[in-house]
Write a protein that holds these residues in place. Sequence first.
Motif, PDB file in Angstrom:
ATOM      1  N   SER A 125       0.856  -1.186   0.000  1.00  0.00           N
ATOM      2  CA  SER A 125       0.000   0.000   0.000  1.00  0.00           C
ATOM      3  C   SER A 125       0.895   1.240   0.000  1.00  0.00           C
ATOM      4  O   SER A 125       1.924   1.273   0.674  1.00  0.00           O
ATOM      5  CB  SER A 125      -0.868  -0.014   1.262  1.00  0.00           C
ATOM      6  OG  SER A 125      -1.434   1.255   1.479  1.00  0.00           O
ATOM      7  N   PRO A 126       0.509   2.278  -0.749  1.00  0.00           N
ATOM      8  CA  PRO A 126       1.343   3.484  -0.798  1.00  0.00           C
ATOM      9  C   PRO A 126       1.321   4.307   0.485  1.00  0.00           C
ATOM     10  O   PRO A 126       2.072   5.270   0.615  1.00  0.00           O
ATOM     11  CB  PRO A 126       0.760   4.276  -1.975  1.00  0.00           C
ATOM     12  CG  PRO A 126      -0.637   3.790  -2.117  1.00  0.00           C
ATOM     13  CD  PRO A 126      -0.635   2.359  -1.651  1.00  0.00           C
ATOM     14  N   GLU A 127       0.484   3.901   1.436  1.00  0.00           N
ATOM     15  CA  GLU A 127       0.417   4.604   2.712  1.00  0.00           C
ATOM     16  C   GLU A 127       1.805   4.645   3.351  1.00  0.00           C
ATOM     17  O   GLU A 127       2.514   3.634   3.388  1.00  0.00           O
ATOM     18  CB  GLU A 127      -0.562   3.878   3.643  1.00  0.00           C
ATOM     19  CG  GLU A 127      -0.616   4.448   5.035  1.00  0.00           C
ATOM     20  CD  GLU A 127      -1.470   3.590   5.968  1.00  0.00           C
ATOM     21  OE1 GLU A 127      -1.468   3.882   7.168  1.00  0.00           O
ATOM     22  OE2 GLU A 127      -2.098   2.626   5.498  1.00  0.00           O
ATOM     23  N   VAL A 128       2.205   5.805   3.818  1.00  0.00           N
ATOM     24  CA  VAL A 128       3.522   5.954   4.440  1.00  0.00           C
ATOM     25  C   VAL A 128       3.459   5.374   5.853  1.00  0.00           C
ATOM     26  O   VAL A 128       2.705   5.835   6.694  1.00  0.00           O
ATOM     27  CB  VAL A 128       3.966   7.434   4.472  1.00  0.00           C
ATOM     28  CG1 VAL A 128       5.304   7.564   5.188  1.00  0.00           C
ATOM     29  CG2 VAL A 128       4.055   7.987   3.060  1.00  0.00           C
ATOM     30  N   THR A 129       4.237   4.331   6.062  1.00  0.00           N
ATOM     31  CA  THR A 129       4.357   3.695   7.376  1.00  0.00           C
ATOM     32  C   THR A 129       5.836   3.612   7.733  1.00  0.00           C
ATOM     33  O   THR A 129       6.705   3.809   6.881  1.00  0.00           O
ATOM     34  CB  THR A 129       3.769   2.269   7.356  1.00  0.00           C
ATOM     35  OG1 THR A 129       4.568   1.465   6.478  1.00  0.00           O
ATOM     36  CG2 THR A 129       2.314   2.263   6.904  1.00  0.00           C
ATOM     37  N   SER A 130       6.116   3.276   8.974  1.00  0.00           N
ATOM     38  CA  SER A 130       7.524   3.159   9.380  1.00  0.00           C
ATOM     39  C   SER A 130       8.214   2.032   8.608  1.00  0.00           C
ATOM     40  O   SER A 130       9.389   2.162   8.238  1.00  0.00           O
ATOM     41  CB  SER A 130       7.638   2.934  10.886  1.00  0.00           C
ATOM     42  OG  SER A 130       6.998   1.737  11.263  1.00  0.00           O
ATOM     43  N   ARG A 132       7.468   0.920   5.511  1.00  0.00           N
ATOM     44  CA  ARG A 132       7.679   1.381   4.137  1.00  0.00           C
ATOM     45  C   ARG A 132       8.849   2.369   4.078  1.00  0.00           C
ATOM     46  O   ARG A 132       9.689   2.299   3.172  1.00  0.00           O
ATOM     47  CB  ARG A 132       6.409   2.022   3.586  1.00  0.00           C
ATOM     48  CG  ARG A 132       6.540   2.411   2.126  1.00  0.00           C
ATOM     49  CD  ARG A 132       5.204   2.967   1.584  1.00  0.00           C
ATOM     50  NE  ARG A 132       5.330   3.333   0.205  1.00  0.00           N
ATOM     51  CZ  ARG A 132       5.249   2.492  -0.818  1.00  0.00           C
ATOM     52  NH1 ARG A 132       5.028   1.210  -0.593  1.00  0.00           N
ATOM     53  NH2 ARG A 132       5.395   2.900  -2.052  1.00  0.00           N
ATOM     54  N   THR A 133       8.926   3.247   5.040  1.00  0.00           N
ATOM     55  CA  THR A 133      10.024   4.217   5.095  1.00  0.00           C
ATOM     56  C   THR A 133      11.370   3.506   5.225  1.00  0.00           C
ATOM     57  O   THR A 133      12.337   3.869   4.561  1.00  0.00           O
ATOM     58  CB  THR A 133       9.810   5.207   6.250  1.00  0.00           C
ATOM     59  OG1 THR A 133       8.572   5.897   6.028  1.00  0.00           O
ATOM     60  CG2 THR A 133      10.943   6.213   6.346  1.00  0.00           C
ATOM     61  N   ARG A 134      11.417   2.475   6.054  1.00  0.00           N
ATOM     62  CA  ARG A 134      12.667   1.718   6.212  1.00  0.00           C
ATOM     63  C   ARG A 134      13.085   1.074   4.900  1.00  0.00           C
ATOM     64  O   ARG A 134      14.268   1.072   4.545  1.00  0.00           O
ATOM     65  CB  ARG A 134      12.532   0.658   7.301  1.00  0.00           C
ATOM     66  CG  ARG A 134      12.551   1.253   8.702  1.00  0.00           C
ATOM     67  CD  ARG A 134      12.553   0.192   9.770  1.00  0.00           C
ATOM     68  NE  ARG A 134      13.776  -0.610   9.687  1.00  0.00           N
ATOM     69  CZ  ARG A 134      13.856  -1.862  10.120  1.00  0.00           C
ATOM     70  NH1 ARG A 134      12.808  -2.470  10.636  1.00  0.00           N
ATOM     71  NH2 ARG A 134      14.984  -2.518  10.025  1.00  0.00           N
ATOM     72  N   ILE A 135      12.126   0.500   4.178  1.00  0.00           N
ATOM     73  CA  ILE A 135      12.453  -0.124   2.886  1.00  0.00           C
ATOM     74  C   ILE A 135      12.922   0.930   1.900  1.00  0.00           C
ATOM     75  O   ILE A 135      13.866   0.701   1.139  1.00  0.00           O
ATOM     76  CB  ILE A 135      11.250  -0.916   2.332  1.00  0.00           C
ATOM     77  CG1 ILE A 135      11.016  -2.159   3.185  1.00  0.00           C
ATOM     78  CG2 ILE A 135      11.493  -1.314   0.875  1.00  0.00           C
ATOM     79  CD1 ILE A 135       9.792  -2.963   2.808  1.00  0.00           C
ATOM     80  N   HIS A 163      -0.497  -5.426   2.110  1.00  0.00           N
ATOM     81  CA  HIS A 163      -0.249  -4.838   3.430  1.00  0.00           C
ATOM     82  C   HIS A 163       1.154  -5.245   3.854  1.00  0.00           C
ATOM     83  O   HIS A 163       1.446  -6.440   3.990  1.00  0.00           O
ATOM     84  CB  HIS A 163      -1.282  -5.326   4.448  1.00  0.00           C
ATOM     85  CG  HIS A 163      -0.918  -5.009   5.857  1.00  0.00           C
ATOM     86  ND1 HIS A 163      -0.889  -3.719   6.343  1.00  0.00           N
ATOM     87  CD2 HIS A 163      -0.525  -5.810   6.881  1.00  0.00           C
ATOM     88  CE1 HIS A 163      -0.500  -3.744   7.612  1.00  0.00           C
ATOM     89  NE2 HIS A 163      -0.277  -4.999   7.960  1.00  0.00           N
ATOM     90  N   LEU A 164       2.030  -4.265   4.031  1.00  0.00           N
ATOM     91  CA  LEU A 164       3.396  -4.527   4.469  1.00  0.00           C
ATOM     92  C   LEU A 164       3.347  -4.786   5.973  1.00  0.00           C
ATOM     93  O   LEU A 164       3.159  -3.863   6.766  1.00  0.00           O
ATOM     94  CB  LEU A 164       4.305  -3.346   4.130  1.00  0.00           C
ATOM     95  CG  LEU A 164       5.769  -3.479   4.473  1.00  0.00           C
ATOM     96  CD1 LEU A 164       6.393  -4.701   3.811  1.00  0.00           C
ATOM     97  CD2 LEU A 164       6.512  -2.214   4.064  1.00  0.00           C
ATOM     98  N   ALA A 165       3.466  -6.063   6.354  1.00  0.00           N
ATOM     99  CA  ALA A 165       3.244  -6.471   7.734  1.00  0.00           C
ATOM    100  C   ALA A 165       4.523  -6.655   8.541  1.00  0.00           C
ATOM    101  O   ALA A 165       4.476  -6.689   9.769  1.00  0.00           O
ATOM    102  CB  ALA A 165       2.441  -7.777   7.752  1.00  0.00           C
TER     103      ALA A 165
END
Length: 176
Positions: A125-130, A132-135, A163-165
Amino acid sequence: MKTLFLLRHMKSSWDNDSVPDHERPLSARGERAAATMAEYLRRRKGGTPQPDLILCSTAARTRATLAGLLPLWREPPRMIVDRVFYMASAPVLAERLRALPDAMSTVLLIGHNPGLEDLALDLASPEVTSLRTRIMEKYPTGALARLEFATDRWADVGAGKGHLAEFVVPRDLPAA
């Protein structure tokens, strides 16, 4: 639900410049990281992943990474080791995933960057999460991402649908 684990191979050795890229083995650090990641997977919250299928590049470093994980399972999962995964781009990897039989619920893909990093970012998901930011900052050797898809069909796995879990890096784990 479909679950996809994306594991970048462990650190490879550059001790011998005459060894072709495809044949580079793991470094001593890579071997230690493989043991650390195997221990993490053995003890992780949610249990040891039980892939229905493992997809792996033919490169020596990806096969050695896979070999370090095989003791996790009493019976090894079905495996496809194919040169198509060697340095494959995200679109090539996504195409292969969408062609998988729907009977496969959980897949582990062991490969290379930038393909794995791009694939993780494309599918999540393009939602900015911690996570996703790390990747986005770096998908280092040995890193493992887990994506979950609310579908029963691999053909439905596409851009922004995951969903990046989970995102785990060996250097963040206690040594095995």
